[in-house]
Design a protein around this motif. Structure first.
Motif, PDB file in Angstrom:
ATOM      1  N   LEU A  60       0.789  -0.928  -0.018  1.00  0.00           N
ATOM      2  CA  LEU A  60       0.208   0.016  -0.034  1.00  0.00           C
ATOM      3  C   LEU A  60       0.807   1.353  -0.038  1.00  0.00           C
ATOM      4  CD1 LEU A  60      -2.786   1.506   0.144  1.00  0.00           C
ATOM      5  CD2 LEU A  60      -2.541   1.134   2.843  1.00  0.00           C
ATOM      6  N   LYS A  61       1.962   1.413   0.807  1.00  0.00           N
ATOM      7  CA  LYS A  61       2.981   2.415   0.878  1.00  0.00           C
ATOM      8  C   LYS A  61       3.395   2.777  -0.756  1.00  0.00           C
ATOM      9  CE  LYS A  61       6.959   1.966   2.186  1.00  0.00           C
ATOM     10  NZ  LYS A  61       8.357   1.850   3.181  1.00  0.00           N
ATOM     11  N   THR A  62       3.599   1.642  -1.325  1.00  0.00           N
ATOM     12  CA  THR A  62       4.299   1.706  -2.642  1.00  0.00           C
ATOM     13  C   THR A  62       3.086   2.635  -3.567  1.00  0.00           C
ATOM     14  OG1 THR A  62       5.654  -0.111  -2.625  1.00  0.00           O
ATOM     15  CG2 THR A  62       5.065   0.615  -4.823  1.00  0.00           C
ATOM     16  N   GLU A  63       1.980   2.002  -3.481  1.00  0.00           N
ATOM     17  CA  GLU A  63       0.929   2.462  -4.420  1.00  0.00           C
ATOM     18  C   GLU A  63       0.552   4.139  -4.006  1.00  0.00           C
ATOM     19  OE1 GLU A  63      -0.644   0.501  -6.897  1.00  0.00           O
ATOM     20  OE2 GLU A  63       1.283  -0.257  -6.409  1.00  0.00           O
TER      21      GLU A  63
ATOM     22  N   GLN B 219       0.148   9.586  -5.626  1.00  0.00           N
ATOM     23  CA  GLN B 219       0.793  10.952  -5.593  1.00  0.00           C
ATOM     24  C   GLN B 219      -0.307  11.982  -5.221  1.00  0.00           C
ATOM     25  OE1 GLN B 219       2.712  12.171  -9.162  1.00  0.00           O
ATOM     26  NE2 GLN B 219       4.584  11.297  -8.479  1.00  0.00           N
ATOM     27  N   THR B 220      -1.532  11.543  -4.792  1.00  0.00           N
ATOM     28  CA  THR B 220      -2.633  12.351  -4.166  1.00  0.00           C
ATOM     29  C   THR B 220      -3.385  11.530  -3.082  1.00  0.00           C
ATOM     30  OG1 THR B 220      -4.289  11.489  -5.587  1.00  0.00           O
ATOM     31  CG2 THR B 220      -3.269  13.402  -6.425  1.00  0.00           C
ATOM     32  N   VAL B 221      -3.848  12.248  -1.975  1.00  0.00           N
ATOM     33  CA  VAL B 221      -4.541  11.429  -0.741  1.00  0.00           C
ATOM     34  C   VAL B 221      -5.715  10.907  -1.366  1.00  0.00           C
ATOM     35  CG1 VAL B 221      -5.182  11.711   1.592  1.00  0.00           C
ATOM     36  CG2 VAL B 221      -3.089  12.649   0.756  1.00  0.00           C
ATOM     37  N   ASP B 222      -6.054   9.764  -1.614  1.00  0.00           N
ATOM     38  CA  ASP B 222      -7.309   9.179  -1.762  1.00  0.00           C
ATOM     39  C   ASP B 222      -7.613   7.863  -0.715  1.00  0.00           C
ATOM     40  OD1 ASP B 222      -9.561   8.214  -3.047  1.00  0.00           O
ATOM     41  OD2 ASP B 222      -9.040   8.519  -4.954  1.00  0.00           O
ATOM     42  N   PHE B 223      -8.292   8.195   0.082  1.00  0.00           N
ATOM     43  CA  PHE B 223      -8.442   6.985   1.141  1.00  0.00           C
ATOM     44  C   PHE B 223      -9.680   6.172   0.495  1.00  0.00           C
ATOM     45  CE2 PHE B 223      -6.413  10.003   4.286  1.00  0.00           C
ATOM     46  CZ  PHE B 223      -5.460   9.255   4.778  1.00  0.00           C
ATOM     47  N   LYS B 224     -10.387   6.427  -0.399  1.00  0.00           N
ATOM     48  CA  LYS B 224     -11.426   5.340  -0.781  1.00  0.00           C
ATOM     49  C   LYS B 224     -10.482   4.534  -1.805  1.00  0.00           C
ATOM     50  CE  LYS B 224     -15.357   6.882  -2.514  1.00  0.00           C
ATOM     51  NZ  LYS B 224     -16.336   7.767  -3.597  1.00  0.00           N
ATOM     52  N   LYS B 225      -9.737   4.940  -2.371  1.00  0.00           N
ATOM     53  CA  LYS B 225      -8.740   4.130  -3.487  1.00  0.00           C
ATOM     54  C   LYS B 225      -8.012   3.334  -2.820  1.00  0.00           C
ATOM     55  CE  LYS B 225      -7.683   5.999  -7.331  1.00  0.00           C
ATOM     56  NZ  LYS B 225      -7.375   6.264  -8.377  1.00  0.00           N
TER      57      LYS B 225
ATOM     58  N   ASP C 135      -3.535 -10.342  -7.220  1.00  0.00           N
ATOM     59  CA  ASP C 135      -2.199  -9.869  -7.749  1.00  0.00           C
ATOM     60  C   ASP C 135      -2.409  -8.547  -8.579  1.00  0.00           C
ATOM     61  OD1 ASP C 135      -1.026 -12.031  -6.500  1.00  0.00           O
ATOM     62  OD2 ASP C 135      -1.084 -13.208  -8.288  1.00  0.00           O
ATOM     63  N   PHE C 136      -3.570  -8.226  -9.134  1.00  0.00           N
ATOM     64  CA  PHE C 136      -3.647  -7.025 -10.008  1.00  0.00           C
ATOM     65  C   PHE C 136      -4.231  -5.946  -9.302  1.00  0.00           C
ATOM     66  CE2 PHE C 136      -4.328 -10.804 -12.697  1.00  0.00           C
ATOM     67  CZ  PHE C 136      -3.295 -10.568 -13.352  1.00  0.00           C
ATOM     68  N   TYR C 137      -3.826  -5.922  -7.706  1.00  0.00           N
ATOM     69  CA  TYR C 137      -4.426  -4.716  -6.876  1.00  0.00           C
ATOM     70  C   TYR C 137      -3.964  -3.521  -7.271  1.00  0.00           C
ATOM     71  CZ  TYR C 137       0.416  -4.935  -4.853  1.00  0.00           C
ATOM     72  OH  TYR C 137       1.940  -4.869  -4.728  1.00  0.00           O
ATOM     73  N   TRP C 138      -2.712  -3.322  -8.049  1.00  0.00           N
ATOM     74  CA  TRP C 138      -2.033  -2.141  -8.201  1.00  0.00           C
ATOM     75  C   TRP C 138      -2.715  -1.530  -9.320  1.00  0.00           C
ATOM     76  CZ3 TRP C 138      -0.622  -2.870 -13.287  1.00  0.00           C
ATOM     77  CH2 TRP C 138      -0.020  -4.161 -13.808  1.00  0.00           C
ATOM     78  N   LEU C 139      -3.546  -2.250 -10.275  1.00  0.00           N
ATOM     79  CA  LEU C 139      -4.222  -1.863 -11.407  1.00  0.00           C
ATOM     80  C   LEU C 139      -5.331  -0.608 -10.653  1.00  0.00           C
ATOM     81  CD1 LEU C 139      -4.952  -4.697 -13.683  1.00  0.00           C
ATOM     82  CD2 LEU C 139      -3.556  -2.725 -14.162  1.00  0.00           C
ATOM     83  N   ILE C 140      -5.745  -0.636  -9.625  1.00  0.00           N
ATOM     84  CA  ILE C 140      -6.794   0.249  -9.197  1.00  0.00           C
ATOM     85  C   ILE C 140      -6.171   1.729  -8.964  1.00  0.00           C
ATOM     86  CG2 ILE C 140      -8.044   0.862  -6.744  1.00  0.00           C
ATOM     87  CD1 ILE C 140      -7.936  -2.088  -6.290  1.00  0.00           C
ATOM     88  N   LYS C 141      -5.116   1.934  -9.110  1.00  0.00           N
ATOM     89  CA  LYS C 141      -4.591   3.395  -9.028  1.00  0.00           C
ATOM     90  C   LYS C 141      -4.966   3.974 -10.332  1.00  0.00           C
ATOM     91  CE  LYS C 141       0.382   2.561  -9.780  1.00  0.00           C
ATOM     92  NZ  LYS C 141       0.231   1.076  -9.374  1.00  0.00           N
ATOM     93  N   HIS C 142      -5.152   3.075 -11.433  1.00  0.00           N
ATOM     94  CA  HIS C 142      -5.279   3.603 -12.773  1.00  0.00           C
ATOM     95  C   HIS C 142      -6.828   3.831 -13.053  1.00  0.00           C
ATOM     96  CE1 HIS C 142      -1.208   2.995 -14.032  1.00  0.00           C
ATOM     97  NE2 HIS C 142      -1.179   1.748 -13.573  1.00  0.00           N
ATOM     98  N   PHE C 143      -7.709   3.172 -12.249  1.00  0.00           N
ATOM     99  CA  PHE C 143      -9.485   3.368 -12.302  1.00  0.00           C
ATOM    100  C   PHE C 143      -9.638   4.962 -12.014  1.00  0.00           C
ATOM    101  CE2 PHE C 143      -9.414  -1.140 -11.922  1.00  0.00           C
ATOM    102  CZ  PHE C 143      -9.779  -1.382 -13.144  1.00  0.00           C
ATOM    103  N   ASP C 144     -10.562   5.418 -12.562  1.00  0.00           N
ATOM    104  CA  ASP C 144     -10.979   6.737 -12.350  1.00  0.00           C
ATOM    105  C   ASP C 144     -12.236   6.634 -10.959  1.00  0.00           C
ATOM    106  OD1 ASP C 144     -13.427   6.158 -13.643  1.00  0.00           O
ATOM    107  OD2 ASP C 144     -12.732   7.309 -15.347  1.00  0.00           O
TER     108      ASP C 144
END
Length: 266
Positions: A115-118, A123-129, A142-151
């Motif tokens: 989570l720290k890496t994500e 680069q913005t604080v988004d607790f929902k994400k 294993d694809f949890y990191w894709l979430i940061k790309h979703f709007d």
């Protein structure tokens, strides 16, 4: 419990015991209240008085507490025992409990680091994400990191469509179909064959389940699927799967007269 006007030789006050055993007076008072360790005597002034025997028992309690036993376990299960085999059994149970806690803490530590890496990459604080990432880490996605790309709109859609249980089921379905696509590709199954078209229908039904028929989500999903963050192994697996999925979907759409980008939202 005996009472004394003065403190006789061989007795220690609660403060002296606390200092000697490096505990607080409140801890000794709590042990007394819980029926674990009561003072052997009390002075007329109400001061608790302890003997060397009490200190030995306190040492036992503190040692067992250090091993992770609760006060209830120490009082109700351990101290009354007089059979070494029974004591060993309880110690074995405690060892299993500790191993389970270690495994859980190790997993939590791994999730925190991920989570720290994500967080740093978002680069913005988004607790929902952040919460969505944590849930997917718990799901072993294993694809949890894709979430940061979703709007936000896409994530709101996912939250409304899936809970944790249905999310896990959907993930398992996705992974199964990915593996099936690779199997069909390796087996040289023609995409126009009944088996190929059957696969394509199942894959398209999965997409419709995810999007709820909202065609506007497809370009977003396609863009995310092309992320540069896939490691080499995942890229190779995805390429193998897509080598069958894409032409199979094309054959299925042509055969069924479907235009995927004109699907109506249901």
């Amino acid at each position: 419990m005996e009472k004394y006007r003065a403190i006789p030789q061989g007795y220690l006050t609660v403060g002296e015991v606390a200092k000697k055993m490096d505990v607080t007076v409140r801890t000794l008072q709590h042990y007394d209240k819980e029926g674990l360790l009561s003072p052997s005597a009390v002075s007329d002034g109400g001061r608790r008085l302890y003997t060397d025997k009490d200190i030995v028992k306190l040492h036992q309690i503190l040692s067992l507490k250090h091993l992770g036993f609760s006060l209830n376990d120490i009082r109700d299960r351990l101290i009354p025992l007089d059979d070494p085999a029974d004591v060993a059994q309880i110690l074995s149970e405690q060892a299993a409990t500790i191993r389970n806690k270690i495994a859980n803490l190790t997993e939590s530590l791994s999730e925190i680091e991920a989570l720290k890496t994500e967080v740093l990459e978002i680069q913005t604080v988004d607790f929902k994400k952040y919460a969505d990432i944590i849930v997917n880490l718990e799901m072993k996605n294993d694809f949890y990191w894709l979430i940061k790309h979703f709007d936000g709109e896409t994530l709101d859609h996912i939250r409304s469509r899936f809970d944790k249980e249905s999310g896990i089921a959907f993930l398992q379905k996705f992974l199964h179909l990915q593996d099936e696509a690779i199997r069909l590709q390796n087996a040289g199954v023609p995409v126009e064959s009944p088996e190929g078209l059957q696969f394509a229908k199942a894959y398209w039904d999965m997409i419709l389940e995810f999007t709820n028929g909202d065609a506007t989500m497809l370009p977003k999903l396609m863009q995310i699927g092309e992320s540069d963050e896939f490691n080499q192994e995942l890229k190779q697996m995805q390429a193998k799967a897509n080598a069958f999925i894409e032409p199979a979907l094309g054959a299925y759409f042509s055969n069924s007269g479907i235009n995927p980008f004109q699907e109506e939202t249901t």
